[in-house]
Each structure stands twice: as structure tokens, then as C-alpha cells.
Design a protein around this motif. Structure first.
Motif, PDB file in Angstrom:
ATOM      1  N   ILE B  57     -31.841 -38.838  29.357  1.00  0.00           N
ATOM      2  CA  ILE B  57     -31.823 -37.984  30.553  1.00  0.00           C
ATOM      3  C   ILE B  57     -31.052 -38.677  31.681  1.00  0.00           C
ATOM      4  O   ILE B  57     -30.228 -38.052  32.362  1.00  0.00           O
ATOM      5  N   LEU B  60     -27.410 -38.203  30.876  1.00  0.00           N
ATOM      6  CA  LEU B  60     -26.905 -36.825  30.937  1.00  0.00           C
ATOM      7  C   LEU B  60     -26.907 -36.242  32.346  1.00  0.00           C
ATOM      8  O   LEU B  60     -26.165 -35.309  32.638  1.00  0.00           O
ATOM      9  N   LEU B  69     -19.309 -32.986  29.812  1.00  0.00           N
ATOM     10  CA  LEU B  69     -19.888 -32.236  28.690  1.00  0.00           C
ATOM     11  C   LEU B  69     -19.825 -30.731  28.924  1.00  0.00           C
ATOM     12  O   LEU B  69     -19.641 -29.958  27.981  1.00  0.00           O
ATOM     13  N   ILE B  73     -17.957 -28.285  26.285  1.00  0.00           N
ATOM     14  CA  ILE B  73     -18.561 -27.104  25.653  1.00  0.00           C
ATOM     15  C   ILE B  73     -17.725 -25.863  25.937  1.00  0.00           C
ATOM     16  O   ILE B  73     -17.409 -25.078  25.034  1.00  0.00           O
ATOM     17  N   ALA B 115     -26.348 -21.795  26.079  1.00  0.00           N
ATOM     18  CA  ALA B 115     -27.502 -22.675  25.864  1.00  0.00           C
ATOM     19  C   ALA B 115     -27.162 -24.116  26.240  1.00  0.00           C
ATOM     20  O   ALA B 115     -27.923 -24.792  26.944  1.00  0.00           O
ATOM     21  N   GLY B 116     -26.004 -24.589  25.770  1.00  0.00           N
ATOM     22  CA  GLY B 116     -25.592 -25.951  26.078  1.00  0.00           C
ATOM     23  C   GLY B 116     -25.367 -26.150  27.565  1.00  0.00           C
ATOM     24  O   GLY B 116     -25.797 -27.155  28.155  1.00  0.00           O
ATOM     25  N   ALA B 119     -28.683 -26.105  29.510  1.00  0.00           N
ATOM     26  CA  ALA B 119     -29.409 -27.354  29.309  1.00  0.00           C
ATOM     27  C   ALA B 119     -28.840 -28.449  30.206  1.00  0.00           C
ATOM     28  O   ALA B 119     -29.590 -29.196  30.859  1.00  0.00           O
ATOM     29  N   LEU B 120     -27.500 -28.547  30.262  1.00  0.00           N
ATOM     30  CA  LEU B 120     -26.860 -29.578  31.086  1.00  0.00           C
ATOM     31  C   LEU B 120     -27.150 -29.369  32.566  1.00  0.00           C
ATOM     32  O   LEU B 120     -27.431 -30.324  33.306  1.00  0.00           O
ATOM     33  N   LYS B 122     -29.691 -27.772  33.848  1.00  0.00           N
ATOM     34  CA  LYS B 122     -31.118 -28.039  34.090  1.00  0.00           C
ATOM     35  C   LYS B 122     -31.370 -29.555  34.220  1.00  0.00           C
ATOM     36  O   LYS B 122     -32.073 -30.008  35.125  1.00  0.00           O
ATOM     37  N   ILE B 123     -30.786 -30.321  33.308  1.00  0.00           N
ATOM     38  CA  ILE B 123     -30.973 -31.780  33.341  1.00  0.00           C
ATOM     39  C   ILE B 123     -30.383 -32.361  34.631  1.00  0.00           C
ATOM     40  O   ILE B 123     -30.990 -33.196  35.297  1.00  0.00           O
TER      41      ILE B 123
END
Lengths: 132, 127
Positions: B57, B60, B69, B73, B115-116, B119-120, B122-123
Motif C-alpha cells: 500500500i 502504490l 500504473l 492500465i 476496476a484497476g 483500486a489505484l 482508492k489506495i
């Protein structure tokens, strides 16, 4: 009209793959497409890693357990090689796009360099990964 | 050049798929941009081998990593959508199956990409 149709029937047809003697450049062309399709599915693994990390420690642990299992490691190894092979194959295509290296022996050298490069880079990456 | 092509069709230059060379060019653009992106993504992935949850985490959520990233993507979702479309068009000749697979292709790529990316984000935003 009938004439045309008869003439169309007489035309030489494009032979299918098994008619040709396999060559390295042909195999590399097939490998480029196959690795591309494999990477398409492999995107799921990459996204799984990110989503698992975003979801929390429990989901991340499940993902890590799979990736460190034997099937997971085999898939990851294949994914590494496919990514490197498709990348180097892509560079080969970009070189061709400029009009260079279409002729013998350069196309042969490029094909060998792509294969040698992808295999050795995969080995190097996994040695680094194993050591860390 | 085939005699079945009219001069107008040749002048338009859109070909049988009616989209010209747009996808061809886009595939080249995403492959060139993909070279530094895949190199960076491999560095990030290799540096996270064996990383526990907390350190993954921490890696990222760094802005440089998140931007790299996210671009990776986005870039490869465009690239792989075109690639799979070409494979479908080459091998599937039934029009209904072809249309359904092309729609599925778009759906798969959109789902993976969103989705990818989510997720990024959110992190990066909340860890």
C-alpha cells in the motif's frame, strides 16, 4: 456471370498454415498473437493484485497465497515471458513499420534477437525476484 | 487494387470496416507509449515481490506510482481492445457471434480498466 463464377473456382486458393514448412519468422508471428491474447487474460491478474490491495489485508492475503502457490508461480512465469516477448516483438514490428529489416537475413536476426531477449530477460527478472 | 472498389471508396480510404487506419495508428501509438510504461510497471511489480500488505500500500499510494500504473492500465486497455478485435475479426466469420464477441471485448476491457483504476484511486486517496 457463370463464366466469372467458374473462373473464381479455378483461382489458386490461399494454403493454410500446415502446408508451409515452419519457419522461425512464422512461429514468431504466431507467438506474437498468442502472447498478446494471453496478456489480455493476464490483465485480470494485474487488476486482481490492485483490487485486492485496495480491498484490504484479507483480500490481499488470498491473492498473495495464490500467486505463491505452484499454479500461481507457473502462471506468473508465463505472464512474465509473454509480456517481455510481446514487448520485444512489438519493437520488431515498429522497426518494420519504418521500412527497415524486412529482408533476409535481417528479419531472421530480429526474430532470433526477440526470442533470445525475451527468454534471457525473463530469466534475469526471475533471478532478481528470487533473490529479493 | 480490386476492381470492385469504386473510385469514391478509394478516395474515402475507409476500407471494409469503415474506420480507415484509425485503429492501426492507435495500436502504434499505444505500443510506443507502452514501452516506458511497461518498463516502469515491471519495476513496481518486481519491487513488490514478497511485499506484505502495508508496504504494498505504501508503494502504490505514492503519486508517481499511482500515475504510472493508471497510465499503464489506460494505455494497455486501448491496445488490448484493438488487438483482441483484430483476432475476433480474423477468425470469427458468423456475423452474430462476431458482433457479440466484439461487444464482450469492449465490456471486458472496460471492466478491467475501471476496476484497476478505481483500486489505484482508492489506495491513493485513503490507503
Amino acid at each position: 456471370m457463370t463464366d466469372n463464377r467458374e473462373r473464381a473456382m479455378d483461382r489458386p486458393r490461399s494454403p493454410d498454415l500446415q502446408v508451409y514448412r515452419p519457419t522461425l519468422t512464422m512461429t514468431m508471428s504466431i507467438a506474437h498473437r498468442t502472447t498478446g491474447a494471453a496478456l489480455y487474460l493476464g490483465m485480470v491478474l494485474f487488476v486482481w493484485w490492485l483490487v485486492a490491495a485496495a480491498a484490504g489485508p484479507a483480500a490481499y492475503a488470498v491473492e498473495q497465497r495464490f500467486m505463491r502457490s505452484l499454479p500461481g508461480l507457473i502462471i506468473l512465469f508465463g505472464f512474465t515471458w509473454a509480456a517481455l516477448h510481446h514487448t520485444l516483438g512489438g519493437v520488431r514490428h515498429l522497426i518494420w513499420d519504418t521500412g527497415l529489416a524486412h529482408d533476409y537475413p535481417w528479419r531472421e536476426y530480429l526474430a532470433r534477437a526477440t526470442l533470445f531477449g525475451s527468454l534471457s530477460l525473463t530469466g534475469i527478472l526471475w533471478i532478481i525476484g528470487y533473490l529479493t | 487494387m480490386s476492381i470492385s472498389r469504386t473510385p469514391l471508396a478509394r478516395a474515402r480510404g475507409l476500407g471494409s470496416a469503415k474506420s480507415g487506419t484509425a485503429d492501426f495508428w492507435r495500436q502504434r501509438v499505444t505500443s510506443v507509449l507502452g514501452l516506458p510504461l511497461i518498463a516502469g510497471a515491471i519495476l513496481v511489480i518486481v519491487s513488490n515481490i514478497g511485499a506484505d500488505y502495508r508496504s504494498a500500500i505504501e508503494c502504490l499510494r505514492r503519486p508517481a506510482v499511482a500515475i504510472l500504473l493508471l497510465l499503464t492500465i489506460l494505455n494497455f486497455c486501448v491496445h488490448m481492445r484493438i488487438g483482441m478485435q483484430i483476432i475476433i475479426e480474423d477468425y470469427i466469420h458468423n456475423e452474430t457471434a462476431k458482433a457479440l464477441l466484439l461487444i464482450a471485448n469492449t465490456g471486458f476491457v472496460a471492466a478491467a480498466g475501471v476496476a484497476g483504476a478505481l483500486a489505484l484511486v482508492k489506495i491513493a486517496a485513503v490507503g
